[in-house]
Design a protein around this motif. Structure first.
Motif, short mmCIF file in Angstrom:
data_model
loop_
_atom_site.label_atom_id
_atom_site.label_comp_id
_atom_site.label_asym_id
_atom_site.label_seq_id
_atom_site.Cartn_x
_atom_site.Cartn_y
_atom_site.Cartn_z
N VAL A 446 0.84 -1.20 0.00
CA VAL A 446 0.00 0.00 0.00
C VAL A 446 0.88 1.25 0.00
O VAL A 446 0.62 2.23 -0.73
N ARG A 447 1.94 1.23 0.81
CA ARG A 447 2.84 2.36 0.88
C ARG A 447 3.45 2.66 -0.49
O ARG A 447 3.57 3.81 -0.91
N GLU A 448 3.81 1.58 -1.18
CA GLU A 448 4.39 1.73 -2.52
C GLU A 448 3.35 2.30 -3.49
O GLU A 448 3.67 3.15 -4.34
N ALA A 449 2.09 1.85 -3.37
CA ALA A 449 1.03 2.38 -4.24
C ALA A 449 0.80 3.86 -3.98
O ALA A 449 0.57 4.64 -4.92
N LYS A 450 0.83 4.27 -2.71
CA LYS A 450 0.70 5.69 -2.38
C LYS A 450 1.84 6.49 -3.00
O LYS A 450 1.63 7.59 -3.54
N ALA A 451 3.05 5.92 -2.93
CA ALA A 451 4.22 6.61 -3.48
C ALA A 451 4.15 6.74 -5.00
O ALA A 451 4.74 7.65 -5.58
N GLN A 452 3.43 5.82 -5.64
CA GLN A 452 3.29 5.86 -7.09
C GLN A 452 2.26 6.88 -7.56
O GLN A 452 2.02 7.02 -8.76
N GLY A 453 1.65 7.59 -6.63
CA GLY A 453 0.69 8.63 -7.01
C GLY A 453 -0.74 8.31 -6.66
O GLY A 453 -1.65 9.06 -7.03
N ARG A 454 -0.98 7.20 -5.96
CA ARG A 454 -2.33 6.81 -5.52
C ARG A 454 -3.20 6.36 -6.69
O ARG A 454 -2.78 6.39 -7.84
N ASN A 455 -4.45 5.92 -6.35
CA ASN A 455 -5.39 5.38 -7.34
C ASN A 455 -4.72 4.29 -8.19
O ASN A 455 -4.89 4.22 -9.40
N THR A 456 -3.96 3.44 -7.52
CA THR A 456 -3.29 2.34 -8.20
C THR A 456 -3.09 1.21 -7.20
O THR A 456 -3.47 1.31 -6.03
N TRP A 457 -2.49 0.13 -7.67
CA TRP A 457 -2.21 -0.99 -6.79
C TRP A 457 -0.79 -1.48 -7.01
O TRP A 457 -0.21 -1.29 -8.07
N GLU A 458 -0.25 -2.06 -5.96
CA GLU A 458 1.07 -2.68 -6.03
C GLU A 458 1.01 -3.99 -5.27
O GLU A 458 0.24 -4.14 -4.32
N TRP A 459 1.81 -4.94 -5.70
CA TRP A 459 1.91 -6.15 -4.89
C TRP A 459 3.29 -6.24 -4.27
O TRP A 459 4.24 -5.63 -4.73
N TYR A 460 3.35 -7.02 -3.22
CA TYR A 460 4.61 -7.26 -2.54
C TYR A 460 5.43 -8.20 -3.40
O TYR A 460 5.07 -9.35 -3.62
N ILE A 461 6.56 -7.68 -3.93
CA ILE A 461 7.32 -8.39 -4.94
C ILE A 461 7.76 -9.77 -4.46
O ILE A 461 7.76 -10.75 -5.22
N GLY A 462 8.10 -9.87 -3.22
CA GLY A 462 8.60 -11.15 -2.72
C GLY A 462 7.58 -12.27 -2.79
O GLY A 462 7.93 -13.44 -2.70
N ASP A 463 6.31 -11.92 -2.98
CA ASP A 463 5.27 -12.94 -2.98
C ASP A 463 4.82 -13.35 -4.37
O ASP A 463 3.92 -14.14 -4.52
N VAL A 464 5.40 -12.77 -5.42
CA VAL A 464 4.99 -13.16 -6.76
C VAL A 464 5.53 -14.55 -7.02
O VAL A 464 6.73 -14.79 -6.97
N ASP A 465 4.63 -15.52 -7.29
CA ASP A 465 5.07 -16.90 -7.49
C ASP A 465 4.57 -17.42 -8.82
O ASP A 465 4.00 -16.71 -9.63
N SER A 466 4.81 -18.68 -9.02
CA SER A 466 4.47 -19.29 -10.30
C SER A 466 2.98 -19.24 -10.58
O SER A 466 2.56 -19.17 -11.74
N THR A 467 2.12 -19.26 -9.52
CA THR A 467 0.67 -19.21 -9.74
C THR A 467 0.26 -17.93 -10.45
O THR A 467 -0.54 -17.95 -11.40
N VAL A 468 0.81 -16.79 -10.01
CA VAL A 468 0.47 -15.51 -10.63
C VAL A 468 0.96 -15.48 -12.07
O VAL A 468 0.26 -15.06 -12.98
N ARG A 469 2.20 -15.94 -12.27
CA ARG A 469 2.76 -15.94 -13.63
C ARG A 469 1.92 -16.83 -14.56
O ARG A 469 1.65 -16.50 -15.71
N GLU A 470 1.51 -18.01 -14.03
CA GLU A 470 0.68 -18.91 -14.83
C GLU A 470 -0.66 -18.26 -15.18
O GLU A 470 -1.17 -18.43 -16.28
N HIS A 471 -1.21 -17.53 -14.21
CA HIS A 471 -2.49 -16.86 -14.44
C HIS A 471 -2.39 -15.85 -15.59
O HIS A 471 -3.22 -15.82 -16.50
N ILE A 472 -1.34 -15.04 -15.56
CA ILE A 472 -1.15 -14.02 -16.60
C ILE A 472 -0.91 -14.69 -17.95
O ILE A 472 -1.44 -14.27 -18.98
N GLU A 473 -0.10 -15.76 -17.93
CA GLU A 473 0.20 -16.47 -19.18
C GLU A 473 -1.06 -17.12 -19.76
O GLU A 473 -1.28 -17.13 -20.97
#
Length: 727
Positions: A446-473
């Motif tokens: 959330v802190r990172e999303a606020k820093a990006q100018g708000r009205n956006t979302w960010e995820w915690y990079i350390g938690d991006v795993d194969s499930t998310v990548r498979e979903h996008i693919e």
């Protein structure tokens, strides 16, 4: 011979009276008659023993004067007290041949002689444990002694009286014990009842009626299951079985009162043991609904936000910890922080700010699905927890939709308010994170999303795993599947319930991936719905099914109908009607052979626009069916208005129809209601012959399921016999 038979008959009659618990005086009268029949000149008497003062009193003696009766009351027993007192004292037979010269009669001789009593034969009446009950005597007008037969007769008479008195005393003791039990039974404030070994009510007290509303007459003979919630039957049965084995039980179950209201009871089961054998089960049931409601209210206040009614941070962390400990798989945590809320709250007042928070909570709740978990942490911060794998895989599209949702204006009182949100996402596997870590990671995002100018979302990079990548693919590859002809249609037959003849087909899309092989619909249909790709899928299925049916029906005497499932997203899209018409025109298919299946949730919304669209489709000749009927919030008033011809009962109701009373009742009700509205009824998910027979007996029209055929590709469909299962 006649004499012996008469005596035997007398004895049998007396024994029957004893067995029937006739009054003692009636039995005594019958014994007196039996003896008098054999000794007609004798006067037969019985004196009852009172152990409190060691006396005997005359209670029976037909023909004796009142004066003599009074003289024979409370006679102290002793070794020299006439014949009866001596017999009682010595507990043995006493034969007085002549009262006029017997020294033991000195105190009673004058009164006896005045009664013309000259001889007395007295026998003690005792129980088997030698406890004295009284004396049985015969008086005679002349001096005499008994013959052997006469002695046997009066001893037999004394034995019958002993038996009768013992039974009378046993009955009295039992009655006292029963009255004590009845006092506890009747006046206990809780429900007290007795069950036989099959679980049926034998007795129920007033407390049962005051708690449940059912009278004892209504309860008797019914099984305890009749009053309990179906999901608690196993618990109650297990406890009852243990009580039948002699083991007391304590448990809680849900029950229904006479008005059909549900309430919670605390039950104690106790075995009824007679002669070391369990002969029944006692029960005590206490209504603890108010107690539990108070406990739940306190728990609710500890774990919920009172402004929005949502769980608070404590409740959110508890739920997250529970899901992580169960290791269900992938989880997703969203932390939603409103942008610009502080200025609204400070500038327009806390009342407006509170109303805005409530409106945000309602908007988020409406967007999420029942399995998702929404909470308000504090201030303008909300949390969302996704635990189902399909939902976690849709996390990123869902975040985008939530941002768009919150960006729409809110009307609070006379104010039109605009806010946005910054959302932090923490994705991870259940075994790799605890609750506080995941929430902390979402805070960092959330802190990172606020820093990006708000009205956006960010995820915690350390938690991006194969499930998310498979979903996008998978999203990218689904686009290619439609373009490169990787989709295939399977068909599942629907059969006439009685004859088993195939009447129609349901078209079901499959994805044959060039590398991954056949991908189950559950993996790509939800993804297509969340991304909007479902429209292209629906359009392809509709066109392909219309094309295939022309070849399927070629040469068939009775042409089949094909049903196509339509997504709510596609149905609401402008131009849907034209797409249906175009598919019919290009294939040349008779419109009456096409059926569109829509969900009841879409129809029951009562949209006039949706009803108008359905009516236009029906005017083409295309049929419309309601799919998965019974799983949504059905409105009978709207159902009556809809231009439909068929409803499909969801498979969840069919699964245990031959054993589940509730589901069977729902199915019966749906079929009856549909037939009254002139609608056909299809039951899905038929897997056994018992299910089929049950639905045939309930007059269901059409059946579908693995019992008849699994979904098969077109080539296999053409090989199926017309009647299923094949005779």
């Amino acid at each position: 011979m006649n004499h012996i038979l008469a005596e035997l008959a007398d004895q049998q009659k007396i024994q029957d009276m004893i067995a029937s618990h006739e009054p003692f005086m009636a039995i005594l009268a019958e014994v007196t008659k039996m003896v008098a029949r054999e000794m007609p000149d004798a006067t037969v008497t019985f004196m009852l023993y009172d152990p409190t003062d060691d006396t005997i009193s005359l209670v029976a003696g037909e023909g004796l004067s009142e004066a003599y009766r009074r003289g024979m009351q409370r006679v102290k027993i002793g070794p020299s007290v006439a014949s009866c007192g001596r017999a009682a004292y010595a507990q043995q037979v006493v034969i007085t041949r002549d009262i006029s010269d017997d020294p033991n009669w000195v105190n009673y001789r004058e009164s006896a002689l005045q009664e013309n009593l000259r001889a007395c034969w007295s026998i003690p009446v005792k129980m088997t444990n030698d406890i004295l009950l009284g004396t049985f005597s015969t008086y005679h007008p002349v001096p005499c002694t008994p013959t052997d037969d006469q002695l046997v007769l009066i001893m037999r008479a004394a034995g019958l009286l002993a038996f009768a008195l013992a039974r009378t005393q046993d009955q009295r003791a039992l009655r006292i014990q029963s009255q004590r039990y009845q006092s506890l039974f009747n006046y206990h404030p809780d429900a007290v009842f007795e069950l036989d070994l099959s679980g049926r009510f034998v007795a129920a007290n007033r407390g049962s009626e005051s708690i449940a509303g059912f009278s004892e007459e209504h309860i008797l003979g019914l099984h305890f299951n009749e009053f309990l919630k179906a999901e608690d039957h196993d618990t109650a049965h297990q406890a009852f079985d243990q009580a039948r084995k002699g083991i007391p039980q304590y448990y809680e179950v849900g029950a229904y009162n006479i008005r059909g209201d549900e309430y919670l009871i605390e039950v104690t089961n106790l075995p009824i043991i007679v002669d070391n054998e369990v002969v029944g089960v006692y029960g005590i049931a206490k209504d603890i609904t108010s107690q539990r409601e108070s406990e739940l209210k306190l728990h609710f206040q500890r774990t919920h936000d009172l402004l929005t009614g949502l769980p608070n941070r404590v409740g959110f962390e508890s739920r997250l910890s529970e899901d992580l400990s169960l290791a269900k798989g992938h989880v997703a945590v969203f932390l939603i922080n409103l942008d610009g809320f502080a200025s609204i709250n400070d500038g327009l007042g806390h009342a407006v700010g509170d109303h805005l928070l409530q409106a945000v909570a309602n908007r988020l709740a409406d967007e999420l699905e029942p399995g998702d978990f929404l909470a308000r942490f504090a201030g303008d911060e909300f949390g969302v927890l996704l635990t189902e794998r399909s939902r976690v895989e849709q996390a990123l599209p869902l975040v985008e939709s939530l941002l768009s949702l919150l960006a729409k204006p809110f009307v609070i009182d006379e104010h039109v308010l605009h806010v946005s949100a910054s959302i932090g996402v923490a994705l991870g596997q259940a075994f790799s994170k605890n609750a506080s870590e995941l929430i902390q990671h979402a805070h960092l995002a959330v802190r990172e999303a606020k820093a990006q100018g708000r009205n956006t979302w960010e995820w915690y990079i350390g938690d991006v795993d194969s499930t998310v990548r498979e979903h996008i693919e998978l999203r990218r590859e689904l686009l290619e599947a439609v373009e490169h002809d990787q989709l295939v249609l399977y068909y599942q037959p629907l059969v006439d319930a009685v004859s088993g003849e195939i009447t129609s087909l349901e078209a079901l899309v499959r994805w044959r991936h060039p590398e991954r092989g056949m991908i189950p619909p559950g993996d790509f249909i939800p993804l297509a719905e969340s991304t909007g790709q479902i429209i292209d899928l629906d359009r392809w299925v509709l066109w392909r099914a219309c094309q295939d049916l022309e070849s399927i029906n070629a040469g068939r005497k009775e042409p089949l109908t094909v049903a196509v499932n339509i997504s709510p997203v596609h149905f609401r899209r402008n131009g849907f009607f034209d797409e249906v018409k175009q598919a019919l025109d290009e294939s040349g298919l008779n419109p009456e052979k096409l059926e569109l299946e829509v969900t009841e949730g879409l129809m029951m919304a009562g949209s006039e626009k949706a009803i108008e669209l359905l009516q236009n489709i029906r005017n083409l000749g295309v049929r419309v069916a309601i799919d998965d009927f019974g799983t949504g919030f059905s409105s009978l008033s709207y159902l009556r208005q809809l231009p439909i011809s068929k409803i499909k009962i969801d498979r969840s109701f069919v699964l245990d129809i031959d054993s589940g009373r509730e589901n069977a009742a729902i199915v019966e009700g749906i079929i009856t209601m549909a037939h009254h509205l002139g609608l056909e009824v299809v039951a899905e998910g038929i897997e056994t012959e018992r299910q089929r027979n049950d639905l045939v007996n309930r007059r269901c029209d059409i059946l579908q399921g693995f019992y008849f055929s699994r979904p098969v590709p077109l080539a296999e469909l053409l090989k199926l016999p017309q009647q299923l299962p094949e005779a």
